[in-house]
Design an enzyme around this catalytic site. Sequence first.
Site, PDB file in Angstrom:
ATOM      1  CB  CYS A   1      -0.948  -0.094   1.024  1.00 25.63           C
ATOM      2  SG  CYS A   1      -2.530   0.944   1.048  1.00 25.63           S
TER       3      CYS A   1
ATOM      4  CG  HIS B   1      -2.983  -2.826   3.908  1.00 26.04           C
ATOM      5  ND1 HIS B   1      -2.132  -2.070   4.440  1.00 26.04           N
ATOM      6  CD2 HIS B   1      -3.863  -1.837   3.490  1.00 26.04           C
ATOM      7  CE1 HIS B   1      -2.164  -0.752   4.140  1.00 26.04           C
ATOM      8  NE2 HIS B   1      -3.508  -0.638   3.619  1.00 26.04           N
TER       9      HIS B   1
ATOM     10  CD  GLU C   1       0.421  -4.587   5.947  1.00 24.51           C
ATOM     11  OE1 GLU C   1       0.081  -5.122   4.978  1.00 24.51           O
ATOM     12  OE2 GLU C   1       0.513  -2.939   5.837  1.00 24.51           O
TER      13      GLU C   1
HETATM   14  N1  GLN Z   1      -3.172   6.138  -0.260  1.00 32.22           N
HETATM   15  C1  GLN Z   1      -2.480   6.220   1.051  1.00 32.22           C
HETATM   16  C2  GLN Z   1      -0.930   6.846   0.723  1.00 32.22           C
HETATM   17  O1  GLN Z   1      -1.074   7.821  -0.093  1.00 32.22           O
HETATM   18  C3  GLN Z   1      -1.880   4.755   1.525  1.00 32.22           C
HETATM   19  C4  GLN Z   1      -2.981   4.090   2.176  1.00 32.22           C
HETATM   20  C5  GLN Z   1      -2.421   2.721   2.698  1.00 32.22           C
HETATM   21  O2  GLN Z   1      -1.252   2.614   3.107  1.00 32.22           O
HETATM   22  N2  GLN Z   1      -3.664   2.038   3.642  1.00 32.22           N
HETATM   23  O3  GLN Z   1      -0.232   7.000   1.651  1.00 32.22           O
END
Ligand code: GLN
Length: 277
Positions: A95, A247, A249
């Site tokens: 992410c 994620h 995790e």
């Molecule tokens: N969109 C988020 C960012 O720009 C990331 C979101 C996440 O890690 N759940 O950091």
Amino acid sequence: MSKITVGVLALQGAFYEHVQLLKKATADLAPEAGSPASQWEVIEVRTPQELERCDALVLPGGESTTMSLVAARSNILEPLRDFVKVHRKPAWGTCAGLILLAESANRTKKGGQDLIGGLDVRVNRNHFGRQAESFQAPLDLPFLGAAGQSDPFPAVFIRAPVVEKILPHQKGVQVDELQKDDTVVAPAKSPEGHAAQDAMADDVEVLATLPGRAAKLASEGRNIDADRETGDIIAVQQGNVFGTSFHPELTNDARIHAWWLRQVQSSLHRRREIEQN
Ligand code: GLN
């Protein structure tokens, strides 16, 4: 067999969860791969000194802008770029971590965030909508092989990025991306880094897509990019760098962690063999 140290970047976000799942994965791996859990050491990384001890690194989900700001203040941003792009050690971003590992990210204020780079892709930062639009999807992950065939993977998406474009590999900075509005790109590495960065010439491989979502948006009358019709790209790998939009995790399913540790293990074997010859 010598120890393998796996770091989790612990500046912000879901680092603790990754540490837990990595430990679970090392235990799961032990009987099958002849790699005793004691072979692995999992550490939290906040300083360049801690990073230096690592053979591989996970960059967790969280908030990529905050993470890059804290990284810059902790003087670990450049060492992270060296780790990924010069030393080419295995790195996995989930992410926000995927955003940091992209060579280009859009929907970002110019100068609003520093990228590490390593993956020749452009990510769209909040493609899957806001926090309230978070969702979980059962995913078929063919790259997991037999382990992935038993049950779909419960993938959690929270303000998740998508890989919107696979970029042509460039030695230095992604110059065409630099011209775009609302887009930030990772800086080129120093001249001695260039030779190493060229090893990035490995192609970007799409490992997973989220089918159906693009079609659903289209049916709601939202604008869809034609080349996304096959589904949104949510997992990619290029050489030593791996990224997922979701994620793992935040589940207690350690299959992707175990798969990645196996990759780490074989890349280290290869590296040690080369060093010995
Ligand atoms: N969109 C988020 C960012 O720009 C990331 C979101 C996440 O890690 N759940 O950091």
